[in-house]
Each structure stands twice: as structure tokens, then as C-alpha cells.
Design a protein around this motif. Structure first.
Motif, PDB file in Angstrom:
ATOM      1  N   ILE A  66       0.877  -1.053   0.207  1.00 14.06           N
ATOM      2  CA  ILE A  66       0.060  -0.113   0.225  1.00 14.06           C
ATOM      3  C   ILE A  66       0.820   1.254   0.014  1.00 14.06           C
ATOM      4  O   ILE A  66       1.624   1.667   0.854  1.00 14.06           O
ATOM      5  N   VAL A  67       1.047   1.832  -1.216  1.00 11.15           N
ATOM      6  CA  VAL A  67       1.680   3.128  -1.391  1.00 11.15           C
ATOM      7  C   VAL A  67       1.146   4.252  -0.373  1.00 11.15           C
ATOM      8  O   VAL A  67       1.579   5.008   0.141  1.00 11.15           O
ATOM      9  N   GLY A  68      -0.486   4.365  -0.523  1.00 12.98           N
ATOM     10  CA  GLY A  68      -0.774   5.414   0.226  1.00 12.98           C
ATOM     11  C   GLY A  68      -2.368   5.658  -0.227  1.00 12.98           C
ATOM     12  O   GLY A  68      -2.839   4.990  -1.266  1.00 12.98           O
ATOM     13  N   VAL A  69      -3.038   6.387   0.450  1.00 16.81           N
ATOM     14  CA  VAL A  69      -4.392   6.648   0.115  1.00 16.81           C
ATOM     15  C   VAL A  69      -4.718   8.316  -0.002  1.00 16.81           C
ATOM     16  O   VAL A  69      -4.205   8.998   0.722  1.00 16.81           O
ATOM     17  N   ASN A  70      -5.395   8.240  -1.156  1.00 16.46           N
ATOM     18  CA  ASN A  70      -5.789   9.917  -1.273  1.00 16.46           C
ATOM     19  C   ASN A  70      -7.367   9.892  -1.495  1.00 16.46           C
ATOM     20  O   ASN A  70      -8.074   8.913  -1.716  1.00 16.46           O
ATOM     21  N   GLU A  71      -7.767  11.168  -1.134  1.00 13.58           N
ATOM     22  CA  GLU A  71      -9.187  11.201  -1.144  1.00 13.58           C
ATOM     23  C   GLU A  71      -9.590  12.335  -1.809  1.00 13.58           C
ATOM     24  O   GLU A  71      -8.774  13.449  -2.253  1.00 13.58           O
ATOM     25  N   ALA A  72     -10.969  12.524  -2.388  1.00 17.35           N
ATOM     26  CA  ALA A  72     -11.640  13.647  -2.989  1.00 17.35           C
ATOM     27  C   ALA A  72     -13.017  13.534  -2.470  1.00 17.35           C
ATOM     28  O   ALA A  72     -13.566  12.670  -2.184  1.00 17.35           O
ATOM     29  N   TYR A  73     -13.736  14.570  -2.941  1.00 19.18           N
ATOM     30  CA  TYR A  73     -15.321  14.815  -2.788  1.00 19.18           C
ATOM     31  C   TYR A  73     -15.892  15.074  -4.135  1.00 19.18           C
ATOM     32  O   TYR A  73     -15.399  15.744  -4.930  1.00 19.18           O
ATOM     33  N   THR A  74     -17.292  14.306  -4.156  1.00 18.31           N
ATOM     34  CA  THR A  74     -17.954  14.952  -5.354  1.00 18.31           C
ATOM     35  C   THR A  74     -18.479  16.391  -5.077  1.00 18.31           C
ATOM     36  O   THR A  74     -18.406  16.685  -3.963  1.00 18.31           O
ATOM     37  N   GLU A  75     -19.076  16.905  -6.172  1.00 17.74           N
ATOM     38  CA  GLU A  75     -19.772  18.321  -6.131  1.00 17.74           C
ATOM     39  C   GLU A  75     -20.707  18.082  -5.086  1.00 17.74           C
ATOM     40  O   GLU A  75     -20.913  19.145  -4.394  1.00 17.74           O
ATOM     41  N   ASP A  76     -21.246  17.117  -4.599  1.00 16.51           N
ATOM     42  CA  ASP A  76     -22.490  16.941  -3.649  1.00 16.51           C
ATOM     43  C   ASP A  76     -21.817  16.494  -2.492  1.00 16.51           C
ATOM     44  O   ASP A  76     -22.615  16.452  -1.390  1.00 16.51           O
ATOM     45  N   GLY A  77     -20.583  16.419  -2.215  1.00 17.52           N
ATOM     46  CA  GLY A  77     -20.020  15.987  -1.134  1.00 17.52           C
ATOM     47  C   GLY A  77     -20.013  14.724  -0.578  1.00 17.52           C
ATOM     48  O   GLY A  77     -19.597  14.004   0.371  1.00 17.52           O
ATOM     49  N   TYR A  78     -19.895  13.724  -1.505  1.00 21.22           N
ATOM     50  CA  TYR A  78     -19.642  12.204  -1.304  1.00 21.22           C
ATOM     51  C   TYR A  78     -18.392  12.237  -1.351  1.00 21.22           C
ATOM     52  O   TYR A  78     -17.393  12.532  -2.031  1.00 21.22           O
ATOM     53  N   ARG A  79     -17.848  11.073  -0.372  1.00 26.62           N
ATOM     54  CA  ARG A  79     -16.281  10.934  -0.072  1.00 26.62           C
ATOM     55  C   ARG A  79     -16.028   9.928  -1.050  1.00 26.62           C
ATOM     56  O   ARG A  79     -16.611   8.845  -1.314  1.00 26.62           O
ATOM     57  N   LYS A  80     -14.768  10.220  -1.672  1.00 28.56           N
ATOM     58  CA  LYS A  80     -14.130   9.216  -2.629  1.00 28.56           C
ATOM     59  C   LYS A  80     -12.622   9.047  -2.213  1.00 28.56           C
ATOM     60  O   LYS A  80     -11.796  10.021  -2.017  1.00 28.56           O
ATOM     61  N   VAL A  81     -12.479   7.649  -1.885  1.00 26.50           N
ATOM     62  CA  VAL A  81     -11.030   7.545  -1.763  1.00 26.50           C
ATOM     63  C   VAL A  81     -10.373   6.367  -2.728  1.00 26.50           C
ATOM     64  O   VAL A  81     -11.148   5.514  -3.368  1.00 26.50           O
ATOM     65  N   GLN A  82      -9.142   6.729  -2.915  1.00 30.25           N
ATOM     66  CA  GLN A  82      -8.197   6.067  -3.849  1.00 30.25           C
ATOM     67  C   GLN A  82      -7.032   5.143  -3.286  1.00 30.25           C
ATOM     68  O   GLN A  82      -6.215   5.942  -2.605  1.00 30.25           O
ATOM     69  N   VAL A  83      -7.098   3.895  -3.260  1.00 33.24           N
ATOM     70  CA  VAL A  83      -5.870   3.196  -2.345  1.00 33.24           C
ATOM     71  C   VAL A  83      -4.771   3.050  -3.792  1.00 33.24           C
ATOM     72  O   VAL A  83      -5.244   2.375  -4.750  1.00 33.24           O
ATOM     73  N   GLN A  84      -3.620   3.371  -3.669  1.00 31.70           N
ATOM     74  CA  GLN A  84      -2.534   3.195  -4.526  1.00 31.70           C
ATOM     75  C   GLN A  84      -1.618   2.062  -3.954  1.00 31.70           C
ATOM     76  O   GLN A  84      -1.180   1.931  -3.153  1.00 31.70           O
ATOM     77  N   LEU A  85      -1.642   1.023  -5.041  1.00 31.80           N
ATOM     78  CA  LEU A  85      -0.740  -0.177  -4.654  1.00 31.80           C
ATOM     79  C   LEU A  85       0.291  -0.515  -5.577  1.00 31.80           C
ATOM     80  O   LEU A  85       0.231   0.224  -6.741  1.00 31.80           O
ATOM     81  N   TYR A  86       1.305  -1.340  -5.013  1.00 30.28           N
ATOM     82  CA  TYR A  86       2.358  -1.219  -5.934  1.00 30.28           C
ATOM     83  C   TYR A  86       2.879  -2.899  -5.514  1.00 30.28           C
ATOM     84  O   TYR A  86       3.076  -3.059  -4.441  1.00 30.28           O
ATOM     85  N   ASN A  87       3.148  -3.419  -6.808  1.00 30.78           N
ATOM     86  CA  ASN A  87       3.591  -5.082  -6.616  1.00 30.78           C
ATOM     87  C   ASN A  87       5.054  -4.981  -6.628  1.00 30.78           C
ATOM     88  O   ASN A  87       5.702  -4.720  -7.700  1.00 30.78           O
ATOM     89  N   ARG A  88       5.620  -5.453  -5.540  1.00 28.07           N
ATOM     90  CA  ARG A  88       7.221  -5.140  -5.473  1.00 28.07           C
ATOM     91  C   ARG A  88       7.836  -6.329  -5.737  1.00 28.07           C
ATOM     92  O   ARG A  88       9.169  -6.461  -5.798  1.00 28.07           O
ATOM     93  N   THR A  89       7.197  -7.425  -6.138  1.00 29.67           N
ATOM     94  CA  THR A  89       7.734  -8.396  -6.567  1.00 29.67           C
ATOM     95  C   THR A  89       7.716  -8.748  -8.216  1.00 29.67           C
ATOM     96  O   THR A  89       7.036  -7.750  -8.801  1.00 29.67           O
ATOM     97  N   ARG A  90       8.238  -9.716  -8.781  1.00 28.80           N
ATOM     98  CA  ARG A  90       8.053 -10.091 -10.037  1.00 28.80           C
ATOM     99  C   ARG A  90       6.895 -10.605 -10.707  1.00 28.80           C
ATOM    100  O   ARG A  90       6.811 -11.380 -11.664  1.00 28.80           O
ATOM    101  N   ARG A  91       6.089 -11.163  -9.622  1.00 24.77           N
ATOM    102  CA  ARG A  91       5.056 -12.112  -9.868  1.00 24.77           C
ATOM    103  C   ARG A  91       3.581 -11.589  -9.624  1.00 24.77           C
ATOM    104  O   ARG A  91       3.399 -10.781  -8.779  1.00 24.77           O
ATOM    105  N   MET A  92       2.731 -11.849 -10.580  1.00 25.05           N
ATOM    106  CA  MET A  92       1.404 -11.537 -10.435  1.00 25.05           C
ATOM    107  C   MET A  92       0.839 -12.111  -9.289  1.00 25.05           C
ATOM    108  O   MET A  92       0.864 -13.200  -8.475  1.00 25.05           O
ATOM    109  N   LYS A  93       0.033 -11.324  -8.663  1.00 23.52           N
ATOM    110  CA  LYS A  93      -0.574 -11.697  -7.304  1.00 23.52           C
ATOM    111  C   LYS A  93      -2.100 -11.413  -7.473  1.00 23.52           C
ATOM    112  O   LYS A  93      -2.809 -10.419  -7.858  1.00 23.52           O
ATOM    113  N   ALA A  94      -2.866 -12.394  -7.197  1.00 27.68           N
ATOM    114  CA  ALA A  94      -4.510 -12.417  -7.142  1.00 27.68           C
ATOM    115  C   ALA A  94      -4.775 -12.196  -5.554  1.00 27.68           C
ATOM    116  O   ALA A  94      -4.111 -12.797  -4.975  1.00 27.68           O
TER     117      ALA A  94
END
Lengths: 197, 180
Positions: B95-123
Motif C-alpha cells: 500500500i503506497v498510500g491513500v488519497n481522497e476527493a469529494y464529489t460536487e455533492d459532498g460524497y467521499r471518494k478514496v483511492q488506494v494506491q498499490l504497488y507490486n514489489r515482486t516480479r510475480r502476479m498476485k491475485a
């Protein structure tokens, strides 16, 4: 004789031990231990598609104030035709009811049980609405309607199957102009059903 | 020797338990106690493991990325609190970090940024829970866990919009896929 008896007893014990018994257990709806099939839309797929559609409607339509009601009232959203174009038979309310429930909870949209393309969802409310229409001489009109289609695309290799389910939904105004539209696709690969995903 | 070769062939993705067993056996070999039969069986096991890991299904494919150097969007990062109980998963789904934003009507929106530090696909699967101003969980018929994958070296963003206007706090949970 004694040896055979012991072997039979051991086999019976192994078969009827708790570890081998097939038990029915309850699983949370939001668990990842639900059964997943390649060639079926599972309950978690409907929830996922509905969730993504509701997020899209709120962000692009409700939050921007694009849905407007008559005389400052809340807009009324009616459910139009939802076509199931897959090989499965299922009730489209698995998708639509979830969307309707979530939209109603936003308090920005009014949904209805009487303004439906097919038969009314609530016959008693329909009768009362008809009486109200005679008294007030005013007919309830929907501002927007929700229509859509669910499409299936399947393909396979020698030992692997892949199914894609595309959920297409549209909100139109009374003139048929599209005010919102989105597509969500869920793709599954595998050989057979599995517990857990 | 066997241990060194195995590491060289397979890179850093050797399961820890196997390394331990192999190391112990190699040590025994160098001490001159291991018999020829044991050596052959170790080599066969090593070859089988190498073949299975290097087969098409487990081939390591890492993702290359390019983006504009001077990004115009300025993410509003959120101070987060993490509870990590699966070190293996947190390596692949970092988990690199979490950023947030709000819609025009005030609904909260969050976005988690992920990074795969290995060379292998992960499900893995994820789920977000929303809480109201009193800290109560907001239940919904839309609740579900979403299955997804992240390729080796990939950066992935997961944006989620709260479907309730009451939502003020969030909690993301990540879990390794149960599908085999």
C-alpha cells in the motif's frame, strides 16, 4: 477374520469421521469463501456490478445535479426493460433491486413500485394511485427511466473456460435522451466451480 | 552447492521452508554423511521444483510503466493506519498510500494506491467498509469482496466512492485470493 473386522471398522470410522462429513455452513455475503462458477453469474457478481453502477450514477449523475424533478421535487426514476441476453435464467431484480435500494438511500432520487413496464410491483399501491389520479386529475409521471442489458461472451481453450458478463445500463429522460450510461464487465476463468475466489 | 545453484536459477522467490531443508541437507552433504541416494533424491526434488516454478503458469513477468514526468493532478493524501498480518501479501500488494476527493455533492471518494514489489502476479480480494460520524458501520446490499490481480512491478489504483452520504470514515481490507 479378526483382521477383516478391524479393517472394516477402521474404514467406517474414517468415512464417518467429522472431517469427511459434508456440512452445511453459513457464509457472509461479503466473504471471499463463496462458490464461484465460470459459466454462471454468482450472487457476488451481481453485488459487484450493482455497486460499481451505483458509484457511477452517484458520481456522474446525482452528485452533479443532472437528475432534476418536476417543480423542485425529487426526480422519479422508473425501471424499464432489463434484457437478459445470457444463457442463464435469473431474475434481473438481483441487479436492479440492489441499484434501486442504494439510489433510494441517497435521498436524491425517488423510485416507484407502480410505474413499471410490466405488471406493477405493488398492486395495492397501484389501485391507490389510480384513485388519487381520479381525485386530483393528475397522473404521476416518471422523470427518468432505467433500462439495460446483460450480455454473455464465452470462449475456451483446450482445458480452460472463460466467461465475460457485460452489464449495460442507461438512464434516459422522458424524451429518450440519455443522461447517464455505463458498462461494467466481469470476466471469469477456470475449469470448474470452486469454493473461494 | 545445491543450495547455491537453486538460488541462482530461481532468483529470490525460494520458499523459506524448502531453503531450510535443502540447507540442512547440503550441510550434511559437506560433512560427508549424506549418502549418494539422498543426493540424487535432493537433485530430483530440486529439478522438479525448478521445472514447476519456471513453467508457463508461474513465469515471472514484470510490468514496465511510463507516465508524464510532471503530473498536474495533486493527490490529497490521507494519514492512514495499517494493520499488517500477512507479510507475503503486503510485499506483493504494497500500500503506497491513500488519497481522497469529494464529489460536487459532498460524497467521499478514496483511492488506494498499490504497488507490486515482486516480479510475480498476485491475485487478491479487497473490500471497503464505510462508517458514519458515530463510528457505526454502514451496511448495504451492495457489500461484496472484489477479486482482482496486480502484475509484477505494476502500480494500481483502486478508487471507491461512498454510496451513502453519511459515510465519513473508511476501512480497506485486502486478502490473498483463495482460488487455487
Amino acid at each position: 477374520m479378526n483382521y477383516k473386522f478391524c479393517m472394516t471398522l477402521a474404514l467406517a470410522a474414517a468415512l464417518f469421521s467429522p472431517g469427511c462429513a459434508t456440512k452445511t455452513t453459513y457464509v457472509d455475503n461479503d466473504s471471499s469463501r463463496l462458490i464461484a462458477n465460470v459459466d454462471e453469474i454468482n450472487i457476488q457478481d451481481f453485488a459487484r456490478a450493482a455497486d460499481e453502477m451505483v458509484q457511477s450514477i452517484i458520481e456522474d449523475c446525482i452528485s452533479t445535479g443532472d437528475l432534476e424533478g418536476v417543480d423542485g421535487k425529487k426526480p422519479i426514476l422508473a425501471i424499464s426493460r432489463i434484457v437478459n441476453n445470457t444463457s442463464m435464467q435469473f431474475d434481473t431484480d438481483l441487479l436492479i433491486k440492489r441499484i434501486r435500494t442504494a439510489l433510494l438511500k441517497t435521498k436524491k432520487v425517488q423510485t416507484t413500485t407502480t410505474l413499471n413496464l410490466a405488471r406493477s410491483e405493488d398492486p395495492l399501491a397501484e389501485m391507490a394511485d389510480a384513485e388519487e389520479e381520479i381525485i386530483t386529475e393528475e397522473r404521476m409521471k416518471h422523470s427518468y427511466s432505467l433500462s439495460g442489458k446483460i450480455i454473455e461472451v464465452t470462449t475456451r481453450t483446450r482445458n480452460l473456460r472463460q466467461s465475460s458478463y457485460e452489464f449495460q445500463l442507461t438512464i434516459s429522460n422522458r424524451r429518450g435522451l440519455v443522461v447517464w450510461e455505463d458498462i461494467k464487465t466481469i470476466t471469469k476463468q477456470g475449469k470448474k466451480a470452486s469454493v473461494g475466489f | 552447492m545445491t543450495l547455491f545453484m537453486t538460488r541462482f536459477i530461481l532468483g529470490i522467490e525460494i520458499p523459506l521452508c524448502f531453503t531450510y531443508t535443502l540447507g540442512r541437507k547440503t550441510g550434511v552433504f559437506f560433512e560427508g554423511v549424506m549418502k549418494m541416494k539422498t543426493l540424487f533424491s535432493t537433485m530430483i526434488v530440486t529439478a522438479l521444483l525448478a521445472a514447476s516454478l519456471l513453467s508457463e503458469g508461474c513465469a515471472t513477468k514484470s510490468m514496465n510503466t511510463v507516465q508524464n514526468a510532471q503530473t498536474e493532478g495533486i493527490p490529497m493524501m490521507v494519514m492512514d493506519q495499517r494493520i499488517l498480518t500477512d507479510p507475503s501479501l503486503s510485499r506483493s500488494v504494497y500500500i503506497v498510500g491513500v488519497n481522497e476527493a469529494y464529489t460536487e455533492d459532498g460524497y467521499r471518494k478514496v483511492q488506494v494506491q498499490l504497488y507490486n514489489r515482486t516480479r510475480r502476479m498476485k491475485a487478491f480480494t479487497y473490500r471497503v467498509e464505510w462508517y458514519d460520524k458515530d463510528g457505526m458501520l454502514i451496511g448495504s446490499p451492495l457489500d461484496h469482496r472484489t477479486p482482482t490481480q496486480i502484475e509484477g512491478g505494476q502500480r494500481k489504483s483502486i478508487p471507491i466512492l461512498a454510496t451513502s452520504p453519511k459515510a465519513v470514515d473508511f476501512r480497506f481490507t485486502f486478502m490473498e485470493s483463495l482460488a487455487k
